[in-house]
Each structure stands twice: as structure tokens, then as C-alpha cells.
Scaffold this active site. Structure first.
Site, PDB file in Angstrom:
ATOM      1  N   ASP A   1       6.606   1.509  -7.200  1.00  0.00           N
ATOM      2  CA  ASP A   1       6.350   1.607  -5.763  1.00  0.00           C
ATOM      3  C   ASP A   1       6.546   3.030  -5.252  1.00  0.00           C
ATOM      4  O   ASP A   1       7.481   3.734  -5.661  1.00  0.00           O
ATOM      5  CB  ASP A   1       7.347   0.685  -5.050  1.00  0.00           C
TER       6      ASP A   1
ATOM      7  N   HIS B   1       3.031  -0.821  -4.705  1.00  0.00           N
ATOM      8  CA  HIS B   1       3.332  -0.987  -3.285  1.00  0.00           C
ATOM      9  C   HIS B   1       2.922  -2.343  -2.707  1.00  0.00           C
ATOM     10  O   HIS B   1       3.270  -2.658  -1.585  1.00  0.00           O
ATOM     11  CB  HIS B   1       2.643   0.136  -2.507  1.00  0.00           C
TER      12      HIS B   1
ATOM     13  N   SER C   1       5.796  -2.321   4.273  1.00  0.00           N
ATOM     14  CA  SER C   1       5.678  -0.865   4.391  1.00  0.00           C
ATOM     15  C   SER C   1       6.180  -0.432   5.777  1.00  0.00           C
ATOM     16  O   SER C   1       7.306  -0.776   6.153  1.00  0.00           O
ATOM     17  CB  SER C   1       4.235  -0.438   4.106  1.00  0.00           C
TER      18      SER C   1
END
Length: 299
Positions: free
Chosen positions: A249, A276, A109
Site C-alpha cells: 500500500d 491500496h 484513503s
């Protein structure tokens, strides 16, 4: 099952401290796998399962970025302090303090953008890069957030926008509407895994970094990162790179595409049943994909 760490502690970072844990022996010939967590303002907890790669021969290093978890908390610092440069300096300091000379970065991320920027400087010890579930820029991320928000059930986005406009994003109603998005695009497992819940709660125990740099939610980025990205430096990345993302995602394919287009030596693994956090949502395939990548890098 989490593998027990070999060592834990803190290293000095200017007047502050960065918490770390090492699993395995940093003295072995294989490069260390260094995990750079998301947020910003998250913790290592949801990535702790990477420690199992130590059993496969790669020592693993986790750390909590400044402001969260076991590292120094600074709740009175503002946006002028919390910058990408700060966290790039912290990562470089950690590598130097632990005397890590050969390593693979795993950035997840926000950590993926941070790892990409680090890699673009071509540090001599870097052997490979994994960019997991990371957009190449926050303007691109925000454009795709609108797409995903428009697909939410009727009334959910209206509720979110009403509270965002009123500045009441700390309300229960906003939280419940936010969770509709999170359960679709952040973690699709029910219930959420314990290590992911630990990270989630750590952010809310001290939201200083997350609120300052990001904002009140994943999709309402109004903090200092809203115009930041790494697209400009991607052609400078000179190590083999693995991209990871999930079919559902919040880091949609459009946000990941610049990595694929601009990094010279890159491959992309798309996880069909994940959002995610594929390392928790599809752990067996994730382990196989990352093991293959690390093995091809050599020891």
C-alpha cells in the site's frame, strides 16, 4: 457482480446537491454501512462492490462528495472553499437528510481521515468505524512517499522530479512515470478493474478538488491538505475500529500506525497481496474480514 440499488437521488447541501445511492432497506434493525470515498475529488464508483453487504443484512449507502461524480461540480471554487470542514458538514448533512440513525462508517484513503475526524466527535448513531488504506496525516504520508519513490526503478523518480520542478506534471512522460508507482502501490491488478478505472477517469474529467486539495499525483501532495491530519483526535474515537491496509500500500504501515496506537478499541487487518484497494485486490478475504467485524458489532 454489482447489486442493484434500492434508491438513488440527491439531497440538498446548502445551495448544492449531494448524490447518493442506497442498497437495501434503511429501515432494518442492522446499522447502515456508509461508504466515504477517497480522493479528495474521487467518486463512489470504485467502492460500489460494498453494495453486496446489503445481501448479508446491512443496508449500504454510497455518495459522491461535492465537486465530483453526480454531485454539484464547482470548478471555479478555490482552496478557501475546498476544506475538510466542508466535507465533514456534507457527511453530517447526508446522514441527517437520509434519517440514518445507526451506522458504521467505511472510510477509504482520504475518506478514512474524514471518517476518523467524524467519529472523534462521537456522534450518537455511530456504531463502528472502518479506516481503510488511510494515512493518519499528510506530513506522515509525504515522508513515506519519499521512501517508496526512492525504491522505484532507476530513472523513474528523476523523471517525476524533473517534471514536478518544471510544472509539467500534465505531460505524457510524467503520466507514464507516475503509472510505474501506481501499478506498484495503488492497484496491482492487470488490467485495472472497471469500477476503479471509472473513478480514475472521473477525477481527470474534473480534477478541481483533487488538484486543489491534494496535487497532481498521489505522491506529490502540494495542495491544501499537505499539513493536515487526524492524529490529534484519534484518542477521542469511542467505537470499535477496524484498520485495513495492504502490504504494498502507498499508505504504508508507518502512516497507519497512529490509528493502532491511539484509538482505544482497534484491530488491524493487513492484506498481503494488496496495495491500496484490498476490496478489489483480495475481495474474498476482504468480505470475510469486514463481515466478521460487522457481525461482532451486533445488529
Amino acid at each position: 457482480m454489482t447489486v442493484s440499488p434500492t434508491s438513488k437521488g440527491t439531497v440538498p447541501f446548502g445551495p448544492h446537491r449531494t448524490w447518493y445511492r442506497v442498497t437495501g432497506d434503511l429501515g432494518v434493525a442492522a446499522p447502515a454501512l456508509v461508504a466515504v470515498h477517497g480522493g479528495p475529488g474521487s467518486t463512489h464508483d470504485y467502492l460500489v462492490g460494498l453494495a453486496r453487504f446489503a445481501e448479508l443484512g446491512w443496508p449500504v449507502v454510497h455518495y459522491d462528495q461535492l465537486g465530483n461524480g453526480g454531485s454539484t461540480h464547482l470548478p471555479d471554487r478555490g482552496a478557501d472553499f475546498w476544506t475538510p470542514s466542508l466535507f465533514l458538514d456534507e457527511l453530517a448533512n447526508l446522514l441527517a437528510r437520509l434519517e440514518i440513525r445507526d451506522y458504521v462508517l467505511f472510510g477509504q484513503s482520504w475518506g478514512g481521515l474524514l471518517a476518523a475526524r467524524h467519529a472523534a466527535a462521537r456522534p450518537p448513531g455511530l456504531r463502528g468505524l472502518v479506516v481503510a488504506n488511510a494515512p493518519a496525516s499528510y506530513p506522515l504520508w509525504l515522508r513515506e512517499m519519499k521512501v517508496l519513490r526512492d525504491q522505484l526503478p532507476a530513472g523513474v523518480d528523476d523523471t517525476l522530479r524533473r517534471h514536478e520542478a518544471a510544472g509539467t506534471t500534465d505531460s505524457r512522460e510524467y503520466f507514464e512515470a507516475m503509472m510505474v508507482f501506481y501499478n506498484r502501490h495503488v492497484c496491482r491488478l492487470t488490467p485495472w478493474p472497471r469500477e476503479f478505472m471509472a473513478t480514475f477517469m472521473e477525477i481527470y474529467n474534473d480534477p478541481t478538488v483533487y488538484y486543489t486539495m491534494n496535487g497532481p499525483s498521489e505522491f506529490h501532495v502540494v495542495g491544501s491538505l499537505r499539513d493536515w491530519g487526524v492524529v490529534d483526535c484519534l484518542p477521542d474515537i469511542a467505537v470499535p475500529t477496524l484498520l485495513i491496509s495492504g502490504r504494498h500500500d502507498e499508505a504504508t504501515p508507518a502512516t497507519v500506525q497512529p490509528y493502532q496506537d491511539l484509538i482505544p478499541d482497534v484491530r488491524w487487518a493487513l492484506f498481503e497481496e494488496s496495495s491500496h484497494i484490498p476490496h478489489l485486490e483480495e475481495p474474498e478475504r476482504f468480505t470475510a474480514v469486514l463481515t466478521e467485524f460487522l457481525t461482532e458489532l451486533g445488529r
